[in-house]
Structures are given as structure tokens and as C-alpha cells.
Design an enzyme around this catalytic site. Structure first.
Site, PDB file in Angstrom:
ATOM      1  N   ASP A 237      88.671  80.051  51.620  1.00 40.76           N
ATOM      2  CA  ASP A 237      90.059  79.920  51.897  1.00 40.76           C
ATOM      3  C   ASP A 237      90.631  79.216  50.526  1.00 40.76           C
ATOM      4  O   ASP A 237      90.243  78.148  50.146  1.00 40.76           O
ATOM      5  CB  ASP A 237      90.365  78.556  52.870  1.00 40.76           C
ATOM      6  CG  ASP A 237      91.758  78.211  52.960  1.00 40.76           C
ATOM      7  OD1 ASP A 237      92.577  79.066  53.184  1.00 40.76           O
ATOM      8  OD2 ASP A 237      91.881  76.827  53.262  1.00 40.76           O
TER       9      ASP A 237
ATOM     10  N   GLU B  88      90.697  84.803  53.061  1.00 37.84           N
ATOM     11  CA  GLU B  88      92.212  84.504  53.306  1.00 37.84           C
ATOM     12  C   GLU B  88      93.363  85.016  52.456  1.00 37.84           C
ATOM     13  O   GLU B  88      93.215  84.591  51.361  1.00 37.84           O
ATOM     14  CB  GLU B  88      92.567  83.007  53.756  1.00 37.84           C
ATOM     15  CG  GLU B  88      94.028  82.899  54.425  1.00 37.84           C
ATOM     16  CD  GLU B  88      94.019  81.685  54.965  1.00 37.84           C
ATOM     17  OE1 GLU B  88      95.105  81.124  54.798  1.00 37.84           O
ATOM     18  OE2 GLU B  88      93.336  81.016  55.893  1.00 37.84           O
TER      19      GLU B  88
ATOM     20  N   ASP C 204      90.526  72.593  54.877  1.00 38.98           N
ATOM     21  CA  ASP C 204      90.243  73.943  54.084  1.00 38.98           C
ATOM     22  C   ASP C 204      88.697  74.484  54.689  1.00 38.98           C
ATOM     23  O   ASP C 204      88.735  75.862  54.435  1.00 38.98           O
ATOM     24  CB  ASP C 204      90.231  73.570  52.457  1.00 38.98           C
ATOM     25  CG  ASP C 204      91.536  72.816  52.190  1.00 38.98           C
ATOM     26  OD1 ASP C 204      92.483  73.261  52.007  1.00 38.98           O
ATOM     27  OD2 ASP C 204      91.694  71.570  52.563  1.00 38.98           O
TER      28      ASP C 204
END
EC number: 3.1.21.10
Length: 190
Positions: free
Chosen positions: A14, A74, A149
Site C-alpha cells: 500500500d 495498490e 496501511d
């Protein structure tokens, strides 16, 4: 579909410029289990270029430690602040470069796709994603990280796991009845 004896390690990332999440899952057959998750904390590094160097070193270190077969990352979402998007894109690019440096295939997923895969709804909150991952991967309260996260990164890895063995197709169906009518030979009992 994966063979039952096939093992695969997936690293999820992420991207972030203050906290970058990572999550590692092991897939054996059609089952996934969490191996590790955490964050790369960049908050005490004021120089943006040193942050990028640190991201590269830490992601390379995580790759060295867990030897992932693939990386799921992501994709940056589109925000209104161009400067923030540029910084986030750089952080994502450096993480991708660390994987490329180790010849690891990279798969990028939009936040909406990850949330849909994990919770069934694209507008799910970080808390909902974390809660579903906790249930699906049978994680204890102690396993749950302080920063989401990390669970977002685990979500990217788990989303990739869910996508494996499901080839994309150009054929679109209007519903189950449409699928059945066009695939008589594939439907049991016919």
C-alpha cells in the site's frame, strides 16, 4: 486454478509517503495465510529523496526476507492535490522498481477493486477491510496492526490471491440464466 501442492508467496504493498504498508501471504493450493504485515515508517525523514531511497531499501529487504513470487500493489487513487499525487506516484514507482530489480511480477489493483474483492463493496472503509481480512485469514487481535496501511497492503495481496486462477474474459453475461443458456455443455445436470 492452483494445484494443491503449489505454494506461492504474495507481497502486497500500500504505497504511501509517510507510511507505506506491506503484507505477505502464503498460498498453498486454494488457501491463504498471513505471514507478515507492517509499515515502513517514513515520518521522521524530512528529505523526500531520502524517503524514496529508504522505500527502495526496505522493500528490497522485505523481498529478500520473504522471497515473494509476485507483488500486488495498490494503484494511486486520483486526488485533487497534484503534488500529493506526484509524491505518491514516486513512492509507488520506487516500490515497483525494487520488485523489478528482483524479477518479481507486479500486479496493480485499484483501491475500489481491492475493497470489492475483500468486502463486496467498493466504498468500504479501511476498518471494514481490516475486519474482513481478520475473519477470512483467522487473525487474532494481537495480529492486527496499529496502522491500517498494513491491512490495506494485506488486502492488495489477498485481492491478488482471489484473482489467481480466474482468467479474465471478454464474454459478459446478463445474469445466471444468460450464462446457463449460453453454456449448456458446462452446466451439470444437462
Amino acid at each position: 486454478m492452483l494445484k494443491q501442492d503449489t505454494e506461492k508467496i504474495i507481497l502486497g504493498i500500500d504505497p504511501g509517503t509517510t507510511l507505506m504498508g506491506y503484507g505477505v501471504i502464503r498460498v498453498i493450493g486454494n488457501k491463504a495465510q498471513m505471514v507478515a504485515m507492517g509499515v515502513i515508517d517514513l515520518r521522521k525523514m524530512p528529505d523526500p529523496y531520502l524517503r524514496l531511497g529508504h522505500i527502495f531499501e526496505r522493500v528490497a529487504g522485505i523481498i529478500e526476507a520473504y522471497l515473494p513470487d509476485e507483488m500486488a500493489i495498490e494503484a494511486p487513487f486520483f486526488g485533487k492535490n497534484v503534488q500529493s499525487m506526484l509524491k505518491l506516484g514516486r513512492a509507488q514507482g520506487v516500490a515497483i522498481a525494487a520488485a523489478i530489480h528482483r524479477d518479481i511480477p507486479i500486479h496493480e489493483y485499484a483501491p475500489l477493486k481491492i475493497k470489492m474483492a475483500i468486502t463486496g463493496q467498493g466504498q468500504a472503509s479501511k476498518e471494514q477491510v481490516a475486519g474482513m481480512l481478520k475473519r477470512m485469514l483467522k487473525l487474532s487481535d494481537e495480529d492486527m496492526p496499529k496502522f491500517m496501511d498494513a491491512t490495506d497492503a494485506l488486502g492488495a495481496a489477498y485481492c491478488h490471491f482471489l484473482q489467481m486462477g480466474r482468467p479474465e474474459t471478454d464474454t459478459k453475461y446478463k445474469g445466471w440464466k444468460d450464462f446457463v443458456s449460453r453454456n449448456q455443455n458446462r452446466v451439470a445436470g444437462k
